[in-house]
Design an enzyme around this catalytic site. Structure first.
Site, PDB file in Angstrom:
ATOM      1  NE  ARG A 121      49.903  91.134 -12.133  1.00  0.00           N
ATOM      2  CZ  ARG A 121      50.359  90.958 -12.903  1.00  0.00           C
ATOM      3  NH1 ARG A 121      49.989  92.103 -14.809  1.00  0.00           N
ATOM      4  NH2 ARG A 121      51.481  92.356 -12.658  1.00  0.00           N
ATOM      5  CE  LYS A 143      45.977  69.679  -3.424  1.00  0.00           C
ATOM      6  NZ  LYS A 143      46.599  68.785  -2.217  1.00  0.00           N
ATOM      7  CD  GLU A 185      49.199  59.482  -5.935  1.00  0.00           C
ATOM      8  OE1 GLU A 185      48.392  59.367  -5.161  1.00  0.00           O
ATOM      9  OE2 GLU A 185      49.787  60.263  -5.682  1.00  0.00           O
ATOM     10  CE  LYS A 226      42.894  64.646  -7.648  1.00  0.00           C
ATOM     11  NZ  LYS A 226      44.183  65.095  -7.399  1.00  0.00           N
ATOM     12  CD  GLU A 236      44.171  69.481   0.242  1.00  0.00           C
ATOM     13  OE1 GLU A 236      44.664  69.316  -0.410  1.00  0.00           O
ATOM     14  OE2 GLU A 236      45.157  69.234   2.010  1.00  0.00           O
ATOM     15  NE  ARG A 240      42.603  68.843  -4.299  1.00  0.00           N
ATOM     16  CZ  ARG A 240      42.668  69.416  -5.311  1.00  0.00           C
ATOM     17  NH1 ARG A 240      41.717  70.314  -6.106  1.00  0.00           N
ATOM     18  NH2 ARG A 240      43.210  68.358  -6.152  1.00  0.00           N
ATOM     19  CG  ASN A 244      46.924  65.620   0.750  1.00  0.00           C
ATOM     20  OD1 ASN A 244      47.698  65.715  -0.419  1.00  0.00           O
ATOM     21  ND2 ASN A 244      46.300  66.346   1.285  1.00  0.00           N
ATOM     22  CG  HIS A 247      49.807  62.369  -0.557  1.00  0.00           C
ATOM     23  ND1 HIS A 247      49.312  60.970  -0.879  1.00  0.00           N
ATOM     24  CD2 HIS A 247      50.172  62.154  -1.143  1.00  0.00           C
ATOM     25  CE1 HIS A 247      48.739  61.005  -2.242  1.00  0.00           C
ATOM     26  NE2 HIS A 247      49.526  61.587  -2.834  1.00  0.00           N
ATOM     27  CG  HIS A 251      54.303  64.899   0.358  1.00  0.00           C
ATOM     28  ND1 HIS A 251      53.198  65.656  -0.094  1.00  0.00           N
ATOM     29  CD2 HIS A 251      54.115  64.136  -1.210  1.00  0.00           C
ATOM     30  CE1 HIS A 251      52.730  65.638  -0.725  1.00  0.00           C
ATOM     31  NE2 HIS A 251      53.150  65.355  -1.418  1.00  0.00           N
ATOM     32  CG  HIS A 263      54.448  61.217  -5.640  1.00  0.00           C
ATOM     33  ND1 HIS A 263      54.403  61.828  -4.765  1.00  0.00           N
ATOM     34  CD2 HIS A 263      53.440  60.993  -6.049  1.00  0.00           C
ATOM     35  CE1 HIS A 263      53.313  62.679  -4.150  1.00  0.00           C
ATOM     36  NE2 HIS A 263      52.222  61.616  -4.727  1.00  0.00           N
TER      37      HIS A 263
END
Ligand code: NAD
Ligand code: GLY
Length: 361
Positions: A121, A143, A185, A226, A236, A240, A244, A247, A251, A263
């Site tokens: 956990r 993330k 990026e 960022k 998000e 936020r 993307n 993306h 993606h 990527h």
């Protein structure tokens, strides 16, 4: 070159330390009490740096239970690799009060972070990004996650690191094409931020030549930008999502290529498509400046070997869609201008098909 620290001002703030030749033991001790830990890395980065990181940690009083290596590459962001890593950590005997050091690129950070957030956990996570992409983007913001054949990052969580430490010297062994992927990026963040950051994108050539000052400047611009966005909207719920940019299609290209497309390369082409959609929606034509920057970064503005219908299908499973979007609409981050991103712009299936068509060979 001075070592610079940027704090990510979330509920439990964490520092991002960026410099060349970092005293890693000292940097880590400034934030965490030494204890039991494991080093999570990949089969390329591990042989290069894991022993040195282990020595630095041990000098700082850490007990390293072991070095856990995954095969390098996107295919390690899988359910199988995740289950295997958790089992190996258990066999190494990492305890609930332990720390996982994720030493590698975005794949190690995303999978390692998900492992750290879920093993027993949750154990402490320290990000040690070694690729430019990880330094400018993925190591910051919490993330983490893995891919499914159905889509990119479909399983994941938000897991705050305790510390991010980026030693620019690690970039000395990064292959040129991976520098280019990281620059994708960087270009994304420059377009989103505008201002000094966008101006400093003319450092791309120096960065490709390995100029540490240029690299540090670009990494710091990204981390500061960022950190500001993440502080506003860590989970998000809204703003936020601008991160993307490029993306939605990027993606989809990755998934449609069975993750055999880097990527950064996919995001670069995705940004060119988004620029074309931005021109249609807002009338500002930033397509040429996109192409120029992407070319300066050594990336292709088009990709080959992807079937357009597969990419469209993958876009239908994009995480940024919501249940109310209906079957035929996509939601994009577009640019009204440099430094002026607009999120949640509805894009029809027809527009998306045309934009994808423009970037496929
Ligand atoms: P990667 O981790 O696969 O690294 C690229 C290649 O470079 C790998 O072969 C790796 O072994 C090698 N490498 C890394 N550092 C090296 C070094 N210093 N010397 C030599 N080789 C080195 O890929 P990436 O481009 O770093 O990251 C891409 C991943 O990041 C994707 O899965 C993407 O989805 C994810 N990502 C996540 C976020 C986020 O916010 N979590 C943001 C952007 C991207
Ligand atoms: N890379 C997108 C984000 O961190 O939100």
């Amino acid at each position: 070159m001075p070592v610079e620290t940027v704090e990510v001002p979330v509920a439990h703030p964490y520092p991002v330390v960026v410099g060349a030749g970092l005293d890693l033991g000292g940097v880590v001790s400034d934030t965490l009490q030494p204890g039991l830990c494991a080093i999570f890395t990949d089969s390329t980065v591990g042989p290069l740096y894991a022993a040195r990181v282990r020595e630095a940690l041990e000098r700082g009083g850490w007990r390293v239970a072991g070095i856990l290596e995954i095969p390098s590459g996107e295919s390690s962001k899988s359910m199988e690799a995740y289950a295997d890593a958790i089992g190996r950590l258990a066999r190494l005997g990492l305890t609930r009060d332990g720390t996982l050091f994720a030493l590698g690129g975005g794949v190690v950070g995303d999978l390692g972070g998900f492992v750290a957030g879920t093993y027993m956990r949750g154990v402490d996570l320290v990000m040690l990004p070694t690729s430019l992409l990880a330094m400018v983007d993925s190591a910051v913001g919490g993330k983490v996650g893995i891919d499914l054949p159905e889509g990119k990052n479909l399983v994941g969580a938000f897991v705050r690191p305790r510390l991010v430490a980026a030693d620019l010297d690690w970039l000395g062994t990064l292959p040129d094409r991976e520098v280019s992927n990281g620059l994708a990026e960087t270009i994304k963040m420059g377009f989103l931020s505008g201002g000094d950051y966008f101006e400093d994108l003319d450092l791309i050539e120096a960065a490709r030549d390995g100029d540490l000052d240029a690299l540090q400047r670009l990494v710091l611009h990204s981390v500061r930008f960022k950190a500001r966005i993440v502080a506003e909207d860590e989970l998000e719920g809204g703003q936020r999502a601008i991160l993307n940019y490029g993306h939605t299609i990027g993606h989809a290209l990755e998934a449609a290529a069975n993750y055999n497309l880097a990527h950064g390369t996919a995001v670069a082409a995705g940004m060119v498509a988004a620029a074309s959609l931005s021109r249609e929606h807002f009338g500002t034509d930033l397509t040429a400046v996109h192409r120029d920057l992407i070319e300066a970064a050594g990336l292709p503005p088009r990709v080959s070997g992807v079937a357009p219908e597969r990419a469209l299908q993958a876009m239908g499973r994009d995480k940024k869609r919501s249940a109310t979007d209906g079957a035929a609409r996509h939601r994009f981050v577009l640019l009204r201008d440099v430094g002026d991103p607009i999120r949640d712009v509805p894009v029809s299936e027809e527009e998306a098909r045309r934009a994808i068509g423009e970037i496929l060979e």
